[in-house]
Design a protein around this motif. Structure first.
Motif, PDB file in Angstrom:
ATOM      1  N   TYR A  20      -7.988   4.435   4.122  1.00 36.96           N
ATOM      2  CA  TYR A  20      -7.720   5.514   4.964  1.00 36.96           C
ATOM      3  C   TYR A  20      -6.139   5.429   5.783  1.00 36.96           C
ATOM      4  O   TYR A  20      -5.842   6.382   6.366  1.00 36.96           O
ATOM      5  CB  TYR A  20      -8.800   5.879   5.986  1.00 36.96           C
ATOM      6  CG  TYR A  20     -10.103   5.823   5.668  1.00 36.96           C
ATOM      7  CD1 TYR A  20     -10.644   6.713   4.952  1.00 36.96           C
ATOM      8  CD2 TYR A  20     -11.102   4.776   5.742  1.00 36.96           C
ATOM      9  CE1 TYR A  20     -11.598   6.805   4.233  1.00 36.96           C
ATOM     10  CE2 TYR A  20     -12.094   4.735   5.327  1.00 36.96           C
ATOM     11  CZ  TYR A  20     -12.701   5.700   4.443  1.00 36.96           C
ATOM     12  OH  TYR A  20     -13.911   5.863   4.027  1.00 36.96           O
ATOM     13  N   SER A  21      -5.582   4.547   5.176  1.00 41.30           N
ATOM     14  CA  SER A  21      -4.025   4.414   5.805  1.00 41.30           C
ATOM     15  C   SER A  21      -3.171   5.194   5.536  1.00 41.30           C
ATOM     16  O   SER A  21      -1.973   5.259   6.200  1.00 41.30           O
ATOM     17  CB  SER A  21      -3.828   2.913   5.701  1.00 41.30           C
ATOM     18  OG  SER A  21      -3.476   2.601   4.465  1.00 41.30           O
ATOM     19  N   GLU A  23      -3.795   8.496   4.407  1.00 44.53           N
ATOM     20  CA  GLU A  23      -4.765   9.628   4.109  1.00 44.53           C
ATOM     21  C   GLU A  23      -3.788  10.816   4.088  1.00 44.53           C
ATOM     22  O   GLU A  23      -3.939  11.793   3.455  1.00 44.53           O
ATOM     23  CB  GLU A  23      -5.542   9.738   5.398  1.00 44.53           C
ATOM     24  CG  GLU A  23      -6.951  10.614   5.010  1.00 44.53           C
ATOM     25  CD  GLU A  23      -8.399  10.315   6.070  1.00 44.53           C
ATOM     26  OE1 GLU A  23      -9.044  10.239   5.542  1.00 44.53           O
ATOM     27  OE2 GLU A  23      -7.777  10.130   7.113  1.00 44.53           O
ATOM     28  N   GLU A  46      -4.610   2.291  -1.801  1.00 47.10           N
ATOM     29  CA  GLU A  46      -5.130   1.485  -0.653  1.00 47.10           C
ATOM     30  C   GLU A  46      -6.475   0.692  -1.110  1.00 47.10           C
ATOM     31  O   GLU A  46      -7.135   0.630  -2.043  1.00 47.10           O
ATOM     32  CB  GLU A  46      -6.113   2.691   0.435  1.00 47.10           C
ATOM     33  CG  GLU A  46      -4.907   3.582   1.091  1.00 47.10           C
ATOM     34  CD  GLU A  46      -5.769   4.920   1.505  1.00 47.10           C
ATOM     35  OE1 GLU A  46      -4.799   5.555   2.341  1.00 47.10           O
ATOM     36  OE2 GLU A  46      -6.851   4.905   1.643  1.00 47.10           O
TER      37      GLU A  46
END
Length: 127
Positions: A20-21, A23, A46
Motif C-alpha cells: 500500500y505504499s 497506492e 510492493e
C-alpha cells in the motif's frame, strides 16, 4: 523451503516499499524488480512478510489480461514448466530478471505494460 526469489538483494530493493505504499502513484510508482517465466512478467511494486510467506503487489503481463494483483512468493516459487513436453530436457521456474534497476513504471519499455498504464491513467482529451 529455500527462497529463490526473495533474495537479500531483493529485500534491500523492496525495504522502502511495503504493501500500500505506492497506492496513488499510478505510472510514477517504482517497479522494484521483475520476475519472469516464459512470456509472463510480474512487475513488482510492493511487498512484505506475512507469516511464512512474502506477499507481493505487482502488475502481471503476458497472461490473458494485464492486471494489478497480489501474489505469494511461495506460490511463484512452486511454478514449474516441464520442458520435456516441448522437446527440451529441462524444467523452468520463475526467476528474477538480473541487473534490473528500480525505475518508474512509465520508463519500462514493455508494450503490454505501457498499453495497460495508458488505459488506466491517460485522461481523455476534451473537445
Amino acid at each position: 523451503m529455500e527462497r529463490k526469489l526473495i533474495t537479500p538483494h531483493f529485500m534491500e530493493a523492496i525495504k522502502n516499499f511495503p504493501l500500500y505504499s505506492q497506492e496513488e502513484k499510478g505510472k510514477d510508482a517504482i517497479c522494484v524488480a521483475v520476475f519472469t517465466i516464459g512470456r509472463i512478467r510480474w512487475y513488482i511494486l510492493e511487498g512484505q512478510h506475512e507469516g511464512d510467506d512474502f506477499v507481493l503487489f505487482a502488475i502481471v503481463c503476458g497472461m490473458c489480461e494485464t492486471e494489478y494483483g497480489y501474489v505469494s512468493a511461495n506460490e511463484l516459487e512452486k511454478i514449474e514448466i516441464d520442458g520435456t513436453k516441448y522437446g527440451i530436457n529441462d524444467k523452468f521456474h520463475v526467476c528474477q530478471v538480473k541487473g534490473f534497476t528500480p525505475t518508474k513504471l512509465k520508463n519500462i519499455q514493455d508494450n503490454e505494460l505501457r498499453s495497460f498504464l495508458h488505459r488506466l491513467y491517460s485522461k481523455p482529451k476534451k473537445n
